[in-house]
Scaffold this active site. Structure first.
Site, mmCIF file in Angstrom:
data_model
loop_
_atom_site.group_PDB
_atom_site.id
_atom_site.type_symbol
_atom_site.label_atom_id
_atom_site.label_comp_id
_atom_site.label_asym_id
_atom_site.label_seq_id
_atom_site.Cartn_x
_atom_site.Cartn_y
_atom_site.Cartn_z
ATOM 1 N N HIS A 147 -27.218 -88.782 -85.170
ATOM 2 C CA HIS A 147 -27.008 -88.297 -83.798
ATOM 3 C C HIS A 147 -25.934 -89.074 -83.053
ATOM 4 C CE1 HIS A 147 -28.538 -85.841 -80.354
ATOM 5 N NE2 HIS A 147 -28.763 -85.022 -81.357
ATOM 6 N N GLU B 64 -30.693 -75.506 -91.226
ATOM 7 C CA GLU B 64 -31.705 -76.243 -90.467
ATOM 8 C C GLU B 64 -32.751 -75.264 -89.916
ATOM 9 O OE1 GLU B 64 -30.236 -78.318 -87.010
ATOM 10 O OE2 GLU B 64 -32.121 -79.415 -86.763
ATOM 11 N N ARG C 128 -21.608 -78.186 -90.077
ATOM 12 C CA ARG C 128 -22.814 -77.792 -89.329
ATOM 13 C C ARG C 128 -22.554 -76.895 -88.120
ATOM 14 N NH1 ARG C 128 -27.511 -79.181 -89.439
ATOM 15 N NH2 ARG C 128 -27.821 -79.852 -87.274
ATOM 16 N N TYR D 294 -34.238 -90.753 -80.873
ATOM 17 C CA TYR D 294 -33.854 -89.366 -81.107
ATOM 18 C C TYR D 294 -34.652 -88.801 -82.301
ATOM 19 C CZ TYR D 294 -31.863 -85.390 -83.238
ATOM 20 O OH TYR D 294 -31.770 -84.167 -83.817
ATOM 21 N N TRP E 177 -26.073 -90.085 -76.744
ATOM 22 C CA TRP E 177 -27.502 -89.785 -76.979
ATOM 23 C C TRP E 177 -27.685 -89.149 -78.346
ATOM 24 C CZ3 TRP E 177 -30.132 -85.050 -77.675
ATOM 25 C CH2 TRP E 177 -31.531 -85.217 -77.891
ATOM 26 N N GLU F 49 -22.325 -79.814 -85.428
ATOM 27 C CA GLU F 49 -23.196 -78.966 -84.603
ATOM 28 C C GLU F 49 -22.648 -78.765 -83.197
ATOM 29 O OE1 GLU F 49 -26.875 -81.213 -84.843
ATOM 30 O OE2 GLU F 49 -26.610 -81.935 -82.804
ATOM 31 N N GLU G 267 -26.149 -87.094 -91.134
ATOM 32 C CA GLU G 267 -25.516 -86.174 -90.202
ATOM 33 C C GLU G 267 -24.989 -86.899 -88.978
ATOM 34 O OE1 GLU G 267 -28.431 -83.336 -88.889
ATOM 35 O OE2 GLU G 267 -27.299 -82.933 -87.067
ATOM 36 N N ARG H 76 -35.975 -83.289 -93.287
ATOM 37 C CA ARG H 76 -35.263 -84.300 -92.514
ATOM 38 C C ARG H 76 -36.249 -85.347 -92.036
ATOM 39 N NH1 ARG H 76 -32.198 -83.544 -86.711
ATOM 40 N NH2 ARG H 76 -34.155 -84.392 -85.931
ATOM 41 N N ASP I 134 -30.532 -87.571 -89.510
ATOM 42 C CA ASP I 134 -29.564 -87.326 -88.433
ATOM 43 C C ASP I 134 -29.345 -88.617 -87.652
ATOM 44 O OD1 ASP I 134 -28.006 -86.374 -86.370
ATOM 45 O OD2 ASP I 134 -29.350 -84.716 -85.838
HETATM 46 C C1 GCO Z 1 -30.182 -81.236 -84.746
HETATM 47 C C2 GCO Z 1 -29.618 -81.576 -83.409
HETATM 48 C C3 GCO Z 1 -30.493 -81.282 -82.241
HETATM 49 C C4 GCO Z 1 -29.719 -81.508 -80.959
HETATM 50 C C5 GCO Z 1 -29.993 -80.423 -79.997
HETATM 51 C C6 GCO Z 1 -29.173 -80.577 -78.731
HETATM 52 O O1 GCO Z 1 -29.691 -81.786 -85.702
HETATM 53 O O2 GCO Z 1 -31.075 -80.423 -84.813
HETATM 54 O O3 GCO Z 1 -29.032 -82.834 -83.410
HETATM 55 O O4 GCO Z 1 -31.698 -81.968 -82.285
HETATM 56 O O5 GCO Z 1 -29.989 -82.747 -80.409
HETATM 57 O O6 GCO Z 1 -29.757 -79.191 -80.587
HETATM 58 O O7 GCO Z 1 -29.288 -79.453 -77.929
HETATM 59 MG MG MG Z 2 -28.079 -83.031 -85.315
#
Ligand code: GCO
Ligand code: MG
Length: 403
Positions: A213, A340, A284, A160, A403, A263, A237, A148, A211
């Site tokens: 995010h 991951e 995810r 991020y 975020w 996630e 993602e 990644r 990602d």
């Molecule tokens: C990822 C996630 C994490 C999250 C985290 C939040 O893809 O690994 O986005 O980085 O931000 O798990 O608690």
């Molecule tokens: Mg993520």
């Protein structure tokens, strides 16, 4: 029958906060489950201690499905991250106990291995494109087949996925939320440049992931997907916040870049429409935040009908207990895609001794009976809980953003 005689919650901070459940049976067999919800650890701890553990005492630990249904339907209030993380911890611990009593690793109880190991993706990040490429080359050297890529955005103080530490990434960094600043237009310029540089340096035999995010609108995500197409990403993602599931149809109409989401999902009901309408390629959701091995298996089965594969969340805020459980499931199911793998700190690994191992770009859960992971409670006690929040994010004009 192995009768549950006690259960306790251990909250500790070996490198970061974790909430762990340990269940004990009358024959002395114990099982562990992960209940960590980043930034909200004590909410799940209280849910377990006050509302779940009293209902477990005296039950037959072998009745995993019945206990799952009892906790899910019995609460009346269904789903949600706190409830589902608590149920997940019980579920993982019960699979662990069943495996130990059977003398078999959990993946054998789930139907046996469908592959040699679970392909994982590592995390290359850096303040600049050059730093990120350097980190990615390092992963490639170590045998990773998938990486990644996240890099800093010029003109922005923080991004991020970009860590201070070369090896360990930890966003929950403050006892009150840190405030980050975000600019979509600056970000959209840098990611295609990062991928172009990565293909140049790493070649075409490695899978590249990214990602977003939850930060783009659907049309911006469509643009990013299109811009990245020449570099054949494995996935992008969380391209847009997934509460708005219809939005993925718009992204889909514009790009063949594969999409991964889920996630923060807590049940199959969050996944259903995205999967049935073929709006995503990878799901995810995890054994931790989506109700344990029992429920994640149901999500994977639904996904399999639509050729959607798993790509389970595996950041550091998911403990080695979750990693072990995810690997047993991932090894057994037909539609595993990728796992991951964000490496835990030395302290975390010491508190959670585990049998899973990395080789040739894959993780294998190992062949210890049960999950093959434990918690060293005496050592855990030396790392007391300390409140830590994930950052929040604002646009440059101060507007709150994802975020
Ligand atoms: C990822 C996630 C994490 C999250 C985290 C939040 O893809 O690994 O986005 O980085 O931000 O798990 O608690
Ligand atoms: Mg993520």
């Amino acid at each position: 029958m192995p009768k549950i005689v006690s259960a306790r919650v251990i909250v500790a901070s070996p490198g970061r906060n974790f909430t762990t459940l340990k269940i004990e049976c009358d024959d002395g067999t114990t099982g562990v489950g992960d209940a960590t919800l980043n930034g909200r650890e004590l909410a799940v701890a209280a849910y377990l201690s006050e509302h779940v553990i009293p209902c477990l005492i005296g039950r037959d630990a072998h009745r995993i499905e019945d206990i799952w249904q009892y906790l899910y339907k019995g609460a009346y209030w269904r789903r949600g991250p706190v409830t589902m993380a608590a149920i997940a911890a019980v579920d993982m611990a019960l699979w662990d106990i069943k495996g130990k009593i059977a003398g078999l690793p959990v993946y054998q109880l789930l139907g046996g291995a469908s592959r040699e190991g679970c392909m994982v993706y590592g995390h290359a990040n850096g303040a600049t494109i050059a730093d990120t490429i350097e980190a990615a080359l390092d992963y490639q050297e170590q045998g990773y087949k998938a990486i990644r890529l996240q890099c800093g955005v010029p003109g922005m103080a923080s991004t991020y996925g970009v860590s201070q530490d070369r090896y360990f990434y930890e966003p929950a960094d403050n006892d009150l939320p840190t405030e980050n600043v975000w600019s979509t237009s600056k970000y959209l310029r840098v990611v295609p440049e990062l991928f172009a540089a990565a293909r140049e340096a790493l070649g075409w035999d490695v899978h590249l992931l990214h990602d977003v995010h939850h930060r783009l609108t659907p049309i911006e995500a469509a643009r990013l997907g299109k811009d990245l197409e020449p570099y054949r990403p494995f996935w992008i993602e969380d391209a847009t916040p997934a509460e708005d599931q219809e939005a993925f149809r718009l992204i889909r109409q514009h790009t063949t870049t594969p999409l991964a989401v889920g996630e923060i999902f807590s049940s199959v009901w969050d996944c259903k429409a995205l999967i049935e309408n073929r709006l995503i390629d990878y799901i995810r959701a995890t054994v931790l935040h989506a109700g344990g091995i029992t429920h994640m298996r149901q999500i994977a089965s639904l996904a399999d009908l639509y050729q959607v594969r798993t790509g389970c969340h595996g950041a550091t805020d998911l403990s080695p207990v979750t990693m072990a459980a995810a690997l047993h499931l991932g090894l057994a199911i037909p539609n595993f895609g990728i796992q991951e793998y964000m490496r835990h700190t030395v302290e975390t690994d010491a508190v959670f001794p585990h049998a899973y191992r990395f080789a040739d770009g894959m993780l294998h859960p190992g062949d210890a009976p049960g999950l093959g992971v434990d918690i060293d409670e005496a050592l855990a006690e030396t790392f007391p809980y300390a409140r830590a929040y994930l950052p929040v994010n604002r646009l440059e004009d101060g507007t709150m953003w994802s975020w």
